[in-house]
Design an enzyme around this catalytic site. Sequence first.
Site, PDB file in Angstrom:
ATOM      1  N   HIS A  51       0.794  -1.234   0.000  1.00  0.00           N
ATOM      2  CA  HIS A  51       0.000   0.000   0.000  1.00  0.00           C
ATOM      3  C   HIS A  51       0.825   1.282   0.000  1.00  0.00           C
ATOM      4  O   HIS A  51       0.301   2.359  -0.190  1.00  0.00           O
ATOM      5  CB  HIS A  51      -0.939   0.031   1.212  1.00  0.00           C
ATOM      6  CG  HIS A  51      -0.251   0.446   2.475  1.00  0.00           C
ATOM      7  ND1 HIS A  51       0.680  -0.346   3.085  1.00  0.00           N
ATOM      8  CD2 HIS A  51      -0.336   1.577   3.212  1.00  0.00           C
ATOM      9  CE1 HIS A  51       1.137   0.284   4.149  1.00  0.00           C
ATOM     10  NE2 HIS A  51       0.553   1.450   4.256  1.00  0.00           N
TER      11      HIS A  51
HETATM   12  N1  UDP Z   1      -4.320  -4.363   8.595  1.00  0.00           N
HETATM   13  C1  UDP Z   1      -5.616  -4.794   8.831  1.00  0.00           C
HETATM   14  N2  UDP Z   1      -6.363  -5.223   7.761  1.00  0.00           N
HETATM   15  C2  UDP Z   1      -5.891  -5.230   6.494  1.00  0.00           C
HETATM   16  C3  UDP Z   1      -4.559  -4.784   6.257  1.00  0.00           C
HETATM   17  C4  UDP Z   1      -3.803  -4.342   7.334  1.00  0.00           C
HETATM   18  O1  UDP Z   1      -6.081  -4.811   9.963  1.00  0.00           O
HETATM   19  O2  UDP Z   1      -6.623  -5.636   5.594  1.00  0.00           O
HETATM   20  C5  UDP Z   1      -3.499  -3.915   9.737  1.00  0.00           C
HETATM   21  C6  UDP Z   1      -2.135  -4.554   9.823  1.00  0.00           C
HETATM   22  O3  UDP Z   1      -2.185  -5.787  10.492  1.00  0.00           O
HETATM   23  C7  UDP Z   1      -1.353  -3.494  10.609  1.00  0.00           C
HETATM   24  C8  UDP Z   1      -1.952  -2.222  10.106  1.00  0.00           C
HETATM   25  O4  UDP Z   1      -3.234  -2.542   9.565  1.00  0.00           O
HETATM   26  O5  UDP Z   1      -1.608  -3.586  11.980  1.00  0.00           O
HETATM   27  C9  UDP Z   1      -1.007  -1.658   9.085  1.00  0.00           C
HETATM   28  O6  UDP Z   1      -1.521  -0.583   8.523  1.00  0.00           O
HETATM   29  P1  UDP Z   1      -0.835   0.074   7.281  1.00  0.00           P
HETATM   30  O7  UDP Z   1      -0.176  -0.982   6.481  1.00  0.00           O
HETATM   31  O8  UDP Z   1      -1.875   0.934   6.657  1.00  0.00           O
HETATM   32  O9  UDP Z   1       0.180   1.081   7.943  1.00  0.00           O
HETATM   33  P2  UDP Z   1       1.682   1.066   8.340  1.00  0.00           P
HETATM   34  O10 UDP Z   1       1.891  -0.058   9.278  1.00  0.00           O
HETATM   35  O11 UDP Z   1       2.521   0.948   7.110  1.00  0.00           O
HETATM   36  O12 UDP Z   1       1.837   2.394   8.988  1.00  0.00           O
END
Ligand code: UDP
Length: 351
Positions: free
Chosen positions: A202
Site C-alpha cells: 500500500h
Molecule cells: N491491517 C488490517 N487489515 C488489512 C490490512 C492491514 O487490519 O486488511 C493492519 C495490519 O495488520 C497493521 C496495520 O493494519 O496492523 C497496518 O496498517 P498500514 O499498512 O496501513 O500502515 P503502516 O503499518 O505501514 O503504517
Amino acid sequence: MKIVTILGARPQFIKAGTVSREIAKYNEIEEIIVHTGQHYDANMSDIFFEEMQIPKPHYNLDINGLGHGAMTGQMLEKIEEVLQKEKPDWVMVYGDTNSTLAGALAASKLHIKIAHIEAGLRSFNMKMPEEVNRILTDRISTILFCPTGSAVDNLNCEGYENLDIKVVKNGDVMQDGAIFYKDLAVEPTIELKGEYILSTIHRAENTDDIERLTAIVLALNEIAKEIQIVLPLHPRTKAILEQNGLEVNCTIIDPVGYLEMVGLIKNATLIMTDSGGLQKEAFFFEKPCITLRDETEWVELIENRFNVLAGASREKILEHYKNFKFNDDFSMNLYGGGKASSIIVKELLDV
Ligand code: UDP
C-alpha cells in the site's frame, strides 16, 4: 490531568487503544480523543470500537481527501479550536501521519506539552512524507517515547541529548496490542488451501511507481505458482493495478478487520509486505518477513534476520523467498514485551 489524543488512521486507533485502556485505570486522568478523519475508513463503525475495546472519539473533524498541505493546514486550524476549548495538560500524538504533525504543531503554538509515541524512528528517506512528519514532531515534543534502542540512538545522533526534551525508551505499543488481541483473533473467513503467504502492498513509493509495482506483482505471481498468496488489497492499490492492466494471480480479498488480520497473520507461513506495522506483527506472531521496501525503520528485525529487505526487485524477492535463512528463535525481547503503554502513563503522571 487532562490529555487530548490526536488520531487519524485505523492503526493509530489500535495502538492508542492500548494506552487508553491503561489510562482508564487511573481516575485522575481524563482522555479526550480527536479523530481528524485523515484516513476515511468504512470499517471504523461503532462495531469496530466495541470489538477492539477502544474508546470512541469525542470529536470527529472529518478532514480527508485533500492534498498534504491542505489536509495538514485544515487539521492545524480545527485541532487548535479543540485545544482552546479543552485546555489539556498534554497532547498525545502517535507515529508519523499528517495528523501527528498537525496535532503537535497546534499544541506547540499554544504551549501545551506534547507526548510523541513511536518517536525517534527514521528511514533516512526524506522523500517519505512520514519521515518529515516524524522529524518535525520529535523536535517540538516535550517527551519522546521510543519503541526501540535504535530509535533512541537516532535521536542522540541528532543531538537530542543537548535539548530540553525527555527521551524514554518504553517499548512498542503495538506489541501490547498484539498481546491483547492474540486471543481475540478470529479465524479467516476466506478459503485457505493449506499453507499460505500473507502479503500487503500500500505504500505510495510502491503503488505510485509503476515499475516498482510491476516488479512486485511479477514476483508475487511467480511465487503464487507454488503457494497460495493472500493479498488483502488496499482500494488505492486495487485502482492502480486495474488502471495499468496488471494482473495479480493471488487470492485478492478486501481489507479485513484487525481481528481477522491477526487470524491471518497467526496462520501464515511467511509475510511479504511494505507496511511498517505488519513487519513487527510478523515478529510478534513468530513469522518470517520479506519487506518490499528499500529501507525500514525496524532495523533490529533486519540485524537479527527475522526480516529481509527485498525492495521492489523481482530478482531479490524471488531470491530471498527461495534462499534467505531466517532466524527462527523469536525469544528475543526487541520491543519491550508488552509494557509500553503502562510506562507511558506512569511517566506522564511523573513529569
Ligand atoms: N491491517 C488490517 N487489515 C488489512 C490490512 C492491514 O487490519 O486488511 C493492519 C495490519 O495488520 C497493521 C496495520 O493494519 O496492523 C497496518 O496498517 P498500514 O499498512 O496501513 O500502515 P503502516 O503499518 O505501514 O503504517
